[in-house]
Design an enzyme around this catalytic site. Sequence first.
Site, mmCIF file in Angstrom:
data_model
loop_
_atom_site.group_PDB
_atom_site.id
_atom_site.type_symbol
_atom_site.label_atom_id
_atom_site.label_comp_id
_atom_site.label_asym_id
_atom_site.label_seq_id
_atom_site.Cartn_x
_atom_site.Cartn_y
_atom_site.Cartn_z
ATOM 1 N N ASP A 72 8.095 19.773 -19.355
ATOM 2 C CA ASP A 72 8.329 21.147 -19.766
ATOM 3 C C ASP A 72 7.789 22.028 -18.646
ATOM 4 O OD1 ASP A 72 9.526 22.632 -22.026
ATOM 5 O OD2 ASP A 72 7.699 23.792 -21.789
ATOM 6 N N PHE A 153 18.064 24.103 -8.719
ATOM 7 C CA PHE A 153 18.596 24.581 -9.999
ATOM 8 C C PHE A 153 17.716 25.730 -10.493
ATOM 9 C CE2 PHE A 153 15.370 22.950 -12.957
ATOM 10 C CZ PHE A 153 14.714 22.024 -12.168
ATOM 11 N N ASP A 156 15.405 28.524 -8.586
ATOM 12 C CA ASP A 156 15.142 28.166 -7.180
ATOM 13 C C ASP A 156 15.630 29.210 -6.172
ATOM 14 O OD1 ASP A 156 13.732 25.884 -7.725
ATOM 15 O OD2 ASP A 156 15.410 24.506 -7.429
ATOM 16 N N LYS A 176 11.598 20.083 -1.325
ATOM 17 C CA LYS A 176 11.161 20.780 -2.542
ATOM 18 C C LYS A 176 10.119 19.951 -3.286
ATOM 19 C CE LYS A 176 12.490 22.462 -7.076
ATOM 20 N NZ LYS A 176 13.475 22.489 -8.145
ATOM 21 N N HIS A 181 5.816 22.308 -8.183
ATOM 22 C CA HIS A 181 5.061 22.025 -9.406
ATOM 23 C C HIS A 181 5.400 20.624 -9.939
ATOM 24 C CE1 HIS A 181 8.980 23.665 -10.045
ATOM 25 N NE2 HIS A 181 8.950 23.591 -11.355
#
Length: 219
Positions: A72, A153, A156, A176, A181
């Site tokens: 999440d 996605f 971004d 990336k 994160h």
Amino acid sequence: MEKIFLVLATRNRGKTAEIRKFLKDFPVEIKNLDDFGPIPEIEEDGKTFDDNAYKKASFAARILGIPALADDSGLVVEALGGAPGVYSARYAGESATDEENTAKLLKEMEGKENRAAAFECVISIAVPTGPALTYEARCEGEITTAPRGKNGFGYDPVFYYPPLKKTFAELSLEEKISVSHRGKAMAEVRNEFDKVIIWIKQRLAEAKPPKPEHSQSHG
Ligand code: ITT
């Protein structure tokens, strides 16, 4: 080593591609929700990323009967008091597209000087009986004034990462996930994954009914 099954409790293709990269060298057979046909929707009504990650992982593990990994995540924007936060996927409405969410964000940010934002991610790995492991990480950046880049996605194209002087959508997948994160949270998962496999196997063994000592034959 005997393979274990793990279902990725997500319907987000961007996340799935990123998570798969981290687990490719382990003795684990990765499934996704589409491998199981229609299953009830998981309600994401938690107040934190942590709540929702656990809900998604434990729900999928319970109803499918195999260990599950859920992510999440979302964007937390300082000038918007932490919005969109846990509502990131549906910021512009229930079935909003990435473009609609991004457009709404840029509109809300019009004229704002403070562009500071962070992506946050919580990964939960749960077994069907309920116990779960949690990993979390964040990545700091800034909101641009217009979308830039075609990769990735979600938000971004509007998330600028100062150390690389690019938006996340201008980075390759490898670049990336080396700073994001999700990349940081999944790097922790990967570092411990040998132990996670043992933990999963022990939980699955505990859940099995004990074998009868003697089997009786009739006739
Ligand atoms: P699942 O619940 O099926 O995993 P989802 O897209 O609904 O997929 P979330 O509820 O966790 O996932 O919402 C996360 C949203 O936050 C996602 O839709 C994006 O809009 C945004 N997001 C999260 N990680 C991102 C990333 O790495 N890059 C861009 N946007 C991201």
